[in-house]
Design an enzyme around this catalytic site. Structure first.
Site, PDB file in Angstrom:
ATOM      1  N   ARG A  29      90.481 100.509 115.551  1.00 48.82           N
ATOM      2  CA  ARG A  29      89.186 101.354 115.522  1.00 48.82           C
ATOM      3  C   ARG A  29      89.056 100.598 116.712  1.00 48.82           C
ATOM      4  O   ARG A  29      88.505 101.739 117.703  1.00 48.82           O
ATOM      5  CB  ARG A  29      88.488 101.543 114.448  1.00 48.82           C
ATOM      6  CG  ARG A  29      88.982 102.253 113.236  1.00 48.82           C
ATOM      7  CD  ARG A  29      87.532 102.922 112.778  1.00 48.82           C
ATOM      8  NE  ARG A  29      88.127 103.562 111.477  1.00 48.82           N
ATOM      9  CZ  ARG A  29      87.465 103.843 110.612  1.00 48.82           C
ATOM     10  NH1 ARG A  29      86.089 103.963 110.910  1.00 48.82           N
ATOM     11  NH2 ARG A  29      87.984 104.630 109.661  1.00 48.82           N
ATOM     12  N   ASP A 103      84.279 104.407 114.181  1.00 49.24           N
ATOM     13  CA  ASP A 103      84.692 105.704 114.277  1.00 49.24           C
ATOM     14  C   ASP A 103      84.152 106.796 115.726  1.00 49.24           C
ATOM     15  O   ASP A 103      83.910 107.542 115.593  1.00 49.24           O
ATOM     16  CB  ASP A 103      85.777 106.380 113.130  1.00 49.24           C
ATOM     17  CG  ASP A 103      84.481 106.688 111.775  1.00 49.24           C
ATOM     18  OD1 ASP A 103      83.058 106.158 112.470  1.00 49.24           O
ATOM     19  OD2 ASP A 103      85.020 106.789 111.316  1.00 49.24           O
ATOM     20  N   ASP A 188      73.086 104.365 104.392  1.00 49.71           N
ATOM     21  CA  ASP A 188      71.553 105.518 105.989  1.00 49.71           C
ATOM     22  C   ASP A 188      70.973 106.291 105.156  1.00 49.71           C
ATOM     23  O   ASP A 188      69.845 106.665 105.484  1.00 49.71           O
ATOM     24  CB  ASP A 188      73.119 106.755 106.503  1.00 49.71           C
ATOM     25  CG  ASP A 188      73.975 106.751 105.622  1.00 49.71           C
ATOM     26  OD1 ASP A 188      74.080 106.757 104.503  1.00 49.71           O
ATOM     27  OD2 ASP A 188      74.992 107.841 106.231  1.00 49.71           O
TER      28      ASP A 188
HETATM   29  N1  UDP Z   1      83.220  99.587 106.969  1.00 46.91           N
HETATM   30  C1  UDP Z   1      83.135  98.667 106.626  1.00 46.91           C
HETATM   31  N2  UDP Z   1      83.450  98.276 105.698  1.00 46.91           N
HETATM   32  C2  UDP Z   1      84.646  98.644 105.364  1.00 46.91           C
HETATM   33  C3  UDP Z   1      85.388  99.893 105.344  1.00 46.91           C
HETATM   34  C4  UDP Z   1      84.017 100.593 106.105  1.00 46.91           C
HETATM   35  O1  UDP Z   1      81.488  98.236 107.003  1.00 46.91           O
HETATM   36  O2  UDP Z   1      84.986  98.034 104.409  1.00 46.91           O
HETATM   37  C5  UDP Z   1      82.072 100.464 108.045  1.00 46.91           C
HETATM   38  C6  UDP Z   1      83.103 101.062 109.271  1.00 46.91           C
HETATM   39  O3  UDP Z   1      83.356 100.008 109.835  1.00 46.91           O
HETATM   40  C7  UDP Z   1      82.646 102.169 109.854  1.00 46.91           C
HETATM   41  C8  UDP Z   1      82.041 102.708 108.439  1.00 46.91           C
HETATM   42  O4  UDP Z   1      81.431 101.917 107.539  1.00 46.91           O
HETATM   43  O5  UDP Z   1      82.019 102.116 110.232  1.00 46.91           O
HETATM   44  C9  UDP Z   1      82.282 104.082 107.879  1.00 46.91           C
HETATM   45  O6  UDP Z   1      83.294 103.217 107.272  1.00 46.91           O
HETATM   46  P1  UDP Z   1      84.683 104.985 107.419  1.00 46.91           P
HETATM   47  O7  UDP Z   1      84.508 105.481 108.968  1.00 46.91           O
HETATM   48  O8  UDP Z   1      85.557 104.223 107.326  1.00 46.91           O
HETATM   49  O9  UDP Z   1      83.847 105.458 106.235  1.00 46.91           O
HETATM   50  P2  UDP Z   1      83.283 106.762 105.980  1.00 46.91           P
HETATM   51  O10 UDP Z   1      82.336 106.755 105.528  1.00 46.91           O
HETATM   52  O11 UDP Z   1      83.330 107.668 107.591  1.00 46.91           O
HETATM   53  O12 UDP Z   1      84.079 108.030 105.168  1.00 46.91           O
HETATM   54 MN    MN Z   2      83.969 107.509 109.043  1.00 46.55          MN
END
Ligand code: UDP
Ligand code: MN
Length: 273
Positions: A29, A103, A188
């Site tokens: 990413r 992302d 959040d």
């Molecule tokens: N993230 C993190 N550690 C992890 C997995 C994710 O800090 O082990 C962060 C990731 O870099 C991103 C955010 O948490 O900024 C959300 O992760 P992701 O997009 O994979 O998951 P979502 O919540 O969108 O399903």
């Molecule tokens: Mn995400």
């Protein structure tokens, strides 16, 4: 009055952009961010990660912060990173705190333009919801519970310094982690609770923030210039969820962020002309 008019006259330098990331996303990413929108906000953007990587320190001019938080995708570790990010914003002295995930694509000039509409000397909590009903804490306390909306971090969120200072007594110095653990909410949602309870301001919905919870291909290309943030998801239950933007092929540019960047800023080095 004239003082608040002055406050609205902000520049990119008045904004702190924090991006939460992790060692697991270093190769997948981070590179596309560093090639695209980061180039337009190099001095204002900071990454919050869980590793010290000299290459990325070099590429970002030392803007990678090793939070020393665990790299796991679990609530308490994500809250740990957000706590560090918040403290960095406070110490930066800037007027606006904007958070994004790794992302997200940030439309930098649009972000500056948007924040000019609000006075950072007043409390502002700007973002996009991802749920249909407000949250209630404690869950069953319909009478006395705290009702609040939260800005989904996956779409980006901005808060004014005024608001960030209002919540400092309960959020600063890592105290965010304690609340996060007590509530057992993601970072959040926890921020939404804190803002609602201690910041005494509600969420202002700004629909130009976008996460991959939406079907991104339905955003018309001619509206992209108006958007503040965009996102992608390369693999989900239904396949991939990416923008429909003309440009590079999907092998070279699976996230569509290179194409988006050239669509918005055709004079960038790597863009065809
Ligand atoms: N993230 C993190 N550690 C992890 C997995 C994710 O800090 O082990 C962060 C990731 O870099 C991103 C955010 O948490 O900024 C959300 O992760 P992701 O997009 O994979 O998951 P979502 O919540 O969108 O399903
Ligand atoms: Mn995400």
């Amino acid at each position: 009055n004239s003082e608040s008019e002055q406050n609205k006259n902000i520049t990119l330098d008045d904004i702190f952009i924090g991006v939460k990331t992790t060692r697991y996303n270093q190769k997948s990413r981070l590179p596309v961010i560093l090639k695209t929108w980061f180039q337009l906000a190099k001095n204002q953007t900071w990454f919050f990660t869980d590793i010290d990587n000299p290459l990325h320190q070099y590429q970002t001019n030392g803007h990678m912060v090793d939070t020393k938080c665990s790299p796991l995708h679990e609530r308490q570790h994500l809250c740990c990173k957000t706590a560090v990010e918040y403290d960095h914003f406070i110490n930066s002295g800037k007027k606006w705190f904007c958070h994004f995930d790794d992302d997200n694509y940030v439309n930098v000039p649009r972000l500056v333009e948007e924040l000019r509409k609000y006075d950072p000397m007043r409390p502002w909590y700007l973002g996009r919801t991802s749920v249909f009903n407000p949250m209630l804490y404690p869950e069953n306390e319909t009478e006395s519970g705290e009702v609040f909306w939260f800005a989904t971090f996956g779409a980006g969120m901005c808060m004014s310094r005024s608001l960030a200072l209002q919540i400092l007594p309960v959020t600063g110095g890592g105290r965010f982690i304690s609340i996060c653990n007590k509530l057992r909410y993601p970072d959040d949602v926890t921020m939404g609770y804190i803002v609602g309870r201690y910041g005494k301001v509600g969420l202002t919905v700004v629909p130009q923030f976008h996460s991959h919870y939406e079907e991104l291909r339905f955003l018309p290309a001619d509206s992209l210039r108006e958007q503040l943030s965009l996102s992608y998801e390369l693999q989900n239950r239904k396949g991939r969820n990416v923008l429909d933007v003309p440009g590079f092929n999907t092998v070279y540019d699976p996230t569509r962020f290179m194409s988006l960047h050239c669509f918005l800023f055709p004079n960038e080095k790597f863009c065809p002309r």
